[in-house]
Design a protein around this motif. Sequence first.
Motif, PDB file in Angstrom:
ATOM      1  N   ARG A  94      -3.751  38.728  -7.226  1.00 64.22           N
ATOM      2  CA  ARG A  94      -4.953  37.269  -7.646  1.00 64.22           C
ATOM      3  C   ARG A  94      -5.258  36.294  -6.671  1.00 64.22           C
ATOM      4  O   ARG A  94      -4.382  35.757  -5.278  1.00 64.22           O
ATOM      5  CB  ARG A  94      -4.440  36.478  -8.261  1.00 64.22           C
ATOM      6  CG  ARG A  94      -4.127  37.664  -9.923  1.00 64.22           C
ATOM      7  CD  ARG A  94      -3.644  36.513 -11.418  1.00 64.22           C
ATOM      8  NE  ARG A  94      -4.949  36.452 -12.014  1.00 64.22           N
ATOM      9  CZ  ARG A  94      -5.599  37.683 -12.948  1.00 64.22           C
ATOM     10  NH1 ARG A  94      -4.730  38.124 -13.826  1.00 64.22           N
ATOM     11  NH2 ARG A  94      -6.876  37.238 -13.357  1.00 64.22           N
ATOM     12  N   ARG A  95      -6.967  35.939  -6.637  1.00 64.91           N
ATOM     13  CA  ARG A  95      -6.669  34.606  -5.800  1.00 64.91           C
ATOM     14  C   ARG A  95      -7.745  33.493  -6.226  1.00 64.91           C
ATOM     15  O   ARG A  95      -8.479  33.843  -7.619  1.00 64.91           O
ATOM     16  CB  ARG A  95      -8.682  35.679  -5.119  1.00 64.91           C
ATOM     17  CG  ARG A  95      -8.937  34.646  -3.787  1.00 64.91           C
ATOM     18  CD  ARG A  95     -10.668  34.859  -3.807  1.00 64.91           C
ATOM     19  NE  ARG A  95     -11.513  34.065  -2.775  1.00 64.91           N
ATOM     20  CZ  ARG A  95     -12.641  34.236  -3.066  1.00 64.91           C
ATOM     21  NH1 ARG A  95     -13.464  34.988  -4.072  1.00 64.91           N
ATOM     22  NH2 ARG A  95     -13.207  32.908  -2.672  1.00 64.91           N
ATOM     23  N   TYR A  96      -6.848  32.320  -5.816  1.00 66.10           N
ATOM     24  CA  TYR A  96      -7.212  31.404  -6.716  1.00 66.10           C
ATOM     25  C   TYR A  96      -7.863  30.399  -5.779  1.00 66.10           C
ATOM     26  O   TYR A  96      -7.274  30.271  -4.021  1.00 66.10           O
ATOM     27  CB  TYR A  96      -5.490  30.578  -6.499  1.00 66.10           C
ATOM     28  CG  TYR A  96      -4.710  31.829  -7.714  1.00 66.10           C
ATOM     29  CD1 TYR A  96      -4.738  31.109  -8.526  1.00 66.10           C
ATOM     30  CD2 TYR A  96      -3.826  32.291  -7.152  1.00 66.10           C
ATOM     31  CE1 TYR A  96      -3.017  32.011  -9.368  1.00 66.10           C
ATOM     32  CE2 TYR A  96      -3.115  32.756  -7.698  1.00 66.10           C
ATOM     33  CZ  TYR A  96      -3.303  32.686  -8.953  1.00 66.10           C
ATOM     34  OH  TYR A  96      -2.175  33.652  -9.447  1.00 66.10           O
ATOM     35  N   ASN A 100     -11.470  28.785  -9.725  1.00 65.44           N
ATOM     36  CA  ASN A 100     -11.186  29.174 -10.383  1.00 65.44           C
ATOM     37  C   ASN A 100      -9.129  28.956 -10.163  1.00 65.44           C
ATOM     38  O   ASN A 100      -8.622  29.972  -9.631  1.00 65.44           O
ATOM     39  CB  ASN A 100     -10.723  30.969 -10.492  1.00 65.44           C
ATOM     40  CG  ASN A 100     -10.341  31.130 -11.861  1.00 65.44           C
ATOM     41  OD1 ASN A 100      -9.286  30.550 -12.832  1.00 65.44           O
ATOM     42  ND2 ASN A 100     -10.732  32.259 -11.930  1.00 65.44           N
ATOM     43  N   GLY A 104      -7.007  32.320 -11.153  1.00 67.14           N
ATOM     44  CA  GLY A 104      -6.805  32.904 -10.652  1.00 67.14           C
ATOM     45  C   GLY A 104      -8.142  34.209 -10.850  1.00 67.14           C
ATOM     46  O   GLY A 104      -8.051  34.939 -12.308  1.00 67.14           O
ATOM     47  N   THR A 105      -8.652  35.105 -10.027  1.00 69.28           N
ATOM     48  CA  THR A 105      -9.093  36.710 -10.454  1.00 69.28           C
ATOM     49  C   THR A 105      -8.638  37.376  -9.212  1.00 69.28           C
ATOM     50  O   THR A 105      -8.045  37.432  -8.299  1.00 69.28           O
ATOM     51  CB  THR A 105     -10.884  36.416  -9.408  1.00 69.28           C
ATOM     52  OG1 THR A 105     -10.701  36.219  -8.511  1.00 69.28           O
ATOM     53  CG2 THR A 105     -11.376  35.570  -9.790  1.00 69.28           C
ATOM     54  N   LYS A 106      -9.078  38.842 -10.104  1.00 69.56           N
ATOM     55  CA  LYS A 106      -7.895  39.348  -9.257  1.00 69.56           C
ATOM     56  C   LYS A 106      -8.811  40.487  -8.555  1.00 69.56           C
ATOM     57  O   LYS A 106      -9.716  40.460  -8.210  1.00 69.56           O
ATOM     58  CB  LYS A 106      -7.909  41.540 -10.574  1.00 69.56           C
ATOM     59  CG  LYS A 106      -7.093  40.637 -11.422  1.00 69.56           C
ATOM     60  CD  LYS A 106      -6.961  41.760 -12.273  1.00 69.56           C
ATOM     61  CE  LYS A 106      -5.968  41.952 -13.651  1.00 69.56           C
ATOM     62  NZ  LYS A 106      -6.586  43.258 -14.954  1.00 69.56           N
ATOM     63  N   THR A 236       0.966  34.238 -14.496  1.00 71.61           N
ATOM     64  CA  THR A 236       0.177  35.093 -14.664  1.00 71.61           C
ATOM     65  C   THR A 236       0.654  36.430 -15.080  1.00 71.61           C
ATOM     66  O   THR A 236      -0.608  36.615 -15.824  1.00 71.61           O
ATOM     67  CB  THR A 236      -1.268  34.644 -13.426  1.00 71.61           C
ATOM     68  OG1 THR A 236      -1.522  33.420 -12.967  1.00 71.61           O
ATOM     69  CG2 THR A 236      -2.307  35.601 -13.531  1.00 71.61           C
TER      70      THR A 236
END
Length: 238
Positions: A94-96, A100, A104-106, A236
């Motif tokens: 995941r990118r923080y 976001n 985060g986003t995958k 998460t």
Amino acid sequence: MKKATFFTLFLLISIGFFQCSFFADNIEGIKLTWHFDIYDEPSKQVYVTEGSNQVFFYKDLELYKQENVFIDEFNREHPDFDYWVYDRKKKIGRRYYRRNPEIGTKFNVDSFLYEYEFENARIYNSKEDLLISRRKKPGERRFTERYLPTSKKDYTYPDSMFFTFDDELKNIPISFSKELDSLRQSKIVKWVSVYNPTLDSKKNLIPARKFMVEINKIEDFDRKEILGYFNKFINTIK
């Protein structure tokens, strides 16, 4: 006797709690630096690509701290960071970032490792690269090996390569060449590909160039900040 027994038990529990707390927050960090002189044949120009980022290791997880620039409404630049947290074995990441910061986003872990950590770069070929020298100073862990390619098809192939090894970082999961790391029971911490002046396919002169990637251990970093992102990731994916 009872007081002594109680004191001993209390001391052992305290030491055990301290050790568990210490190892639970045990984070290792490295600085990843790179420099590439890239020749563009249509423009006959050499473009330099260089930079550095930090990578941290905690339990089975990794965090890649990527430096960016944020431009505000007044067109002023501010340093900004993306935090890529991932489990390379489970292929979960995941990118923080600014937009976001909590959930985060995958992202695709394999693609990320290939692009940002230079893994699978194929810097060494045991059938085509010949070891010609090894240099190590007395009393030092580090040593450097020089290789020459036995064949060079065009200007994209280097004229010589230098690999520097260091045992101190051999347990980190990042590897530029798993084959050489295994053979030397160490870790490549720096590789340099040297390109002598040559001609391109249209007989234009290409100046001397080099590719370089290096990792160095870092001690001074904000452990609370980095641990916070690791915990975000852990919470998460539960």
